[in-house]
Design a protein around this motif. Sequence first.
Motif, PDB file in Angstrom:
ATOM      1  N   SER A   1      47.870 -64.801  21.770  1.00 11.24           N
ATOM      2  CA  SER A   1      46.654 -64.589  22.542  1.00 11.24           C
ATOM      3  C   SER A   1      46.406 -63.090  22.709  1.00 11.24           C
ATOM      4  O   SER A   1      47.340 -62.284  22.666  1.00 11.24           O
ATOM      5  N   CYS A   2      45.142 -62.731  22.895  1.00 11.94           N
ATOM      6  CA  CYS A   2      44.744 -61.329  23.032  1.00 11.94           C
ATOM      7  C   CYS A   2      45.227 -60.770  24.366  1.00 11.94           C
ATOM      8  O   CYS A   2      45.087 -61.413  25.413  1.00 11.94           O
ATOM      9  N   HIS A   3      45.772 -59.552  24.351  1.00 11.69           N
ATOM     10  CA  HIS A   3      46.227 -58.902  25.577  1.00 11.69           C
ATOM     11  C   HIS A   3      45.063 -58.564  26.505  1.00 11.69           C
ATOM     12  O   HIS A   3      45.261 -58.361  27.709  1.00 11.69           O
ATOM     13  N   ILE A   4      43.859 -58.491  25.937  1.00  9.48           N
ATOM     14  CA  ILE A   4      42.699 -58.075  26.736  1.00  9.48           C
ATOM     15  C   ILE A   4      41.950 -59.268  27.322  1.00  9.48           C
ATOM     16  O   ILE A   4      41.745 -59.351  28.534  1.00  9.48           O
ATOM     17  N   CYS A   5      41.543 -60.218  26.464  1.00 11.52           N
ATOM     18  CA  CYS A   5      40.726 -61.335  26.946  1.00 11.52           C
ATOM     19  C   CYS A   5      41.501 -62.643  27.094  1.00 11.52           C
ATOM     20  O   CYS A   5      40.979 -63.613  27.631  1.00 11.52           O
ATOM     21  N   SER A   6      42.732 -62.671  26.593  1.00 12.26           N
ATOM     22  CA  SER A   6      43.617 -63.851  26.665  1.00 12.26           C
ATOM     23  C   SER A   6      43.158 -65.012  25.787  1.00 12.26           C
ATOM     24  O   SER A   6      43.745 -66.101  25.842  1.00 12.26           O
ATOM     25  N   LYS A   7      42.142 -64.808  24.944  1.00 14.87           N
ATOM     26  CA  LYS A   7      41.707 -65.866  24.032  1.00 14.87           C
ATOM     27  C   LYS A   7      42.646 -65.938  22.824  1.00 14.87           C
ATOM     28  O   LYS A   7      43.342 -64.971  22.507  1.00 14.87           O
ATOM     29  N   PRO A   8      42.662 -67.090  22.118  1.00 12.03           N
ATOM     30  CA  PRO A   8      43.508 -67.202  20.928  1.00 12.03           C
ATOM     31  C   PRO A   8      43.116 -66.185  19.861  1.00 12.03           C
ATOM     32  O   PRO A   8      41.927 -65.952  19.620  1.00 12.03           O
ATOM     33  N   LEU A   9      44.118 -65.585  19.238  1.00  9.63           N
ATOM     34  CA  LEU A   9      43.883 -64.652  18.139  1.00  9.63           C
ATOM     35  C   LEU A   9      43.633 -65.420  16.848  1.00  9.63           C
ATOM     36  O   LEU A   9      44.055 -66.569  16.691  1.00  9.63           O
ATOM     37  N   VAL A  10      42.976 -64.776  15.912  1.00  8.63           N
ATOM     38  CA  VAL A  10      42.746 -65.356  14.597  1.00  8.63           C
ATOM     39  C   VAL A  10      43.692 -64.702  13.602  1.00  8.63           C
ATOM     40  O   VAL A  10      43.980 -63.500  13.686  1.00  8.63           O
ATOM     41  N   PHE A  11      44.194 -65.482  12.653  1.00  6.95           N
ATOM     42  CA  PHE A  11      45.090 -64.964  11.628  1.00  6.95           C
ATOM     43  C   PHE A  11      44.326 -64.026  10.693  1.00  6.95           C
ATOM     44  O   PHE A  11      43.291 -64.395  10.136  1.00  6.95           O
ATOM     45  N   LEU A  12      44.824 -62.797  10.547  1.00  6.82           N
ATOM     46  CA  LEU A  12      44.199 -61.816   9.659  1.00  6.82           C
ATOM     47  C   LEU A  12      44.852 -61.805   8.285  1.00  6.82           C
ATOM     48  O   LEU A  12      44.196 -62.003   7.270  1.00  6.82           O
ATOM     49  N   CYS A  13      46.169 -61.566   8.246  1.00  5.19           N
ATOM     50  CA  CYS A  13      46.837 -61.484   6.945  1.00  5.19           C
ATOM     51  C   CYS A  13      48.340 -61.612   7.103  1.00  5.19           C
ATOM     52  O   CYS A  13      48.880 -61.510   8.209  1.00  5.19           O
ATOM     53  N   GLN A  14      49.010 -61.832   5.989  1.00 11.84           N
ATOM     54  CA  GLN A  14      50.475 -61.818   5.949  1.00 11.84           C
ATOM     55  C   GLN A  14      50.914 -61.154   4.665  1.00 11.84           C
ATOM     56  O   GLN A  14      50.253 -61.256   3.633  1.00 11.84           O
ATOM     57  N   ILE A  15      52.013 -60.421   4.749  1.00 12.90           N
ATOM     58  CA  ILE A  15      52.548 -59.692   3.599  1.00 12.90           C
ATOM     59  C   ILE A  15      53.987 -60.146   3.370  1.00 12.90           C
ATOM     60  O   ILE A  15      54.819 -60.095   4.277  1.00 12.90           O
ATOM     61  N   TYR A  16      54.267 -60.586   2.153  1.00 13.48           N
ATOM     62  CA  TYR A  16      55.625 -60.973   1.789  1.00 13.48           C
ATOM     63  C   TYR A  16      56.383 -59.716   1.391  1.00 13.48           C
ATOM     64  O   TYR A  16      56.012 -59.028   0.439  1.00 13.48           O
ATOM     65  N   ALA A  17      57.414 -59.381   2.167  1.00  9.69           N
ATOM     66  CA  ALA A  17      58.161 -58.139   1.948  1.00  9.69           C
ATOM     67  C   ALA A  17      59.654 -58.416   2.003  1.00  9.69           C
ATOM     68  O   ALA A  17      60.327 -58.090   2.981  1.00  9.69           O
ATOM     69  N   PRO A  18      60.219 -59.053   0.979  1.00  6.02           N
ATOM     70  CA  PRO A  18      61.644 -59.392   1.001  1.00  6.02           C
ATOM     71  C   PRO A  18      62.521 -58.146   1.073  1.00  6.02           C
ATOM     72  O   PRO A  18      62.168 -57.102   0.531  1.00  6.02           O
TER      73      PRO A  18
END
Length: 332
Positions: A51-68
């Motif tokens: 959740s957002c630290h400011i509005c407390s609403k659920p965050l949306v997934f932006l990206c993920q990086i595979y970094a073994p």
Amino acid sequence: MAEEGRDVVVELGFIQNTPAWKLRSKFFPSKVGGYPAWLALKNLPTNEELSCHICSKPLVFLCQIYAPFHDRDYCFHRMVFVFVCRDPDCYRENDASNIRVFRCQLARENEFYPNEPAKDTDLGSESPGAGDFNNLCRICGALGPKTCGGCKVARYCSKDHQALDWKSGHKAECKNPENISKVSCSGHAKFLFPEFEIELEPEELEAAKEKSEEEVMKDYEELLRSGQVTHQNDEDSDTENDLINMATQETDKQFQKFRMRIKDYPDQVMPQLLVHLKVDNPGKSIDWGTVLVYSCKESCQQDRNYIEELAYKQDYSPISQVMKNHPCAAAS
């Protein structure tokens, strides 16, 4: 970014369209948008953590990086997940309170995946996936502890996402529980970002290393005059021209060095990512210049699957401030 001895290897990310089945958890994808392809399939981040630290609403997934990180047995697989708030009011200059980042890592031998990677031609089931072990929100793919009071089937992370799903079509489908899927009929499309694969390639800077900073700056100024700082195509020409116009007024040497650095790789995923997400609009919009993620150098193991990391957001100076500092403006 990985280290090989004393040399630092910088990997660049490039957006590309890819069939959705290739972006499932079992293929360890680097991706933008859509649902997160969770690495560890149990003990996901809590709804409070997402959740957002400011509005407390659920965050949306932006990206993920595979970094073994193969130097450590316990992080043979390693993934970094970035989540952001969709509310433009939560975007404050040089403030990352509306961005949260999580690191997840697994040993090669783990309870979720075989030692050998799945064949990328496999069009089979989505398993193994987080849905095999958890009830997931139909809108965002996070944990879904809340259940629709009508059908008793649809799951949600929050009242906000339940309301969004209801307005987007669940009101009608709720009457037929046997036909309800784990994915929202259309509500998720209004919340999630468009989905793309991130193709990673190492940056090659051999020629640049041979030039002094003064020579690089001179090359940059020549490129500005020629209008060839960035690659232009029909889809992004307006945006790229805007960037060039801004760059020609920019007096910040660091920004100039940045533009020079990326000129050979203009399609890499940086601020241009906002264009692909269809949120880079005039006026109120989510925005950032650069988001930096700081993680443990040793990628230390902890007692949870998802460890929150430190995000730092750096924004570009507003164009009004740029023009205010420009020599021509000062002279007038």
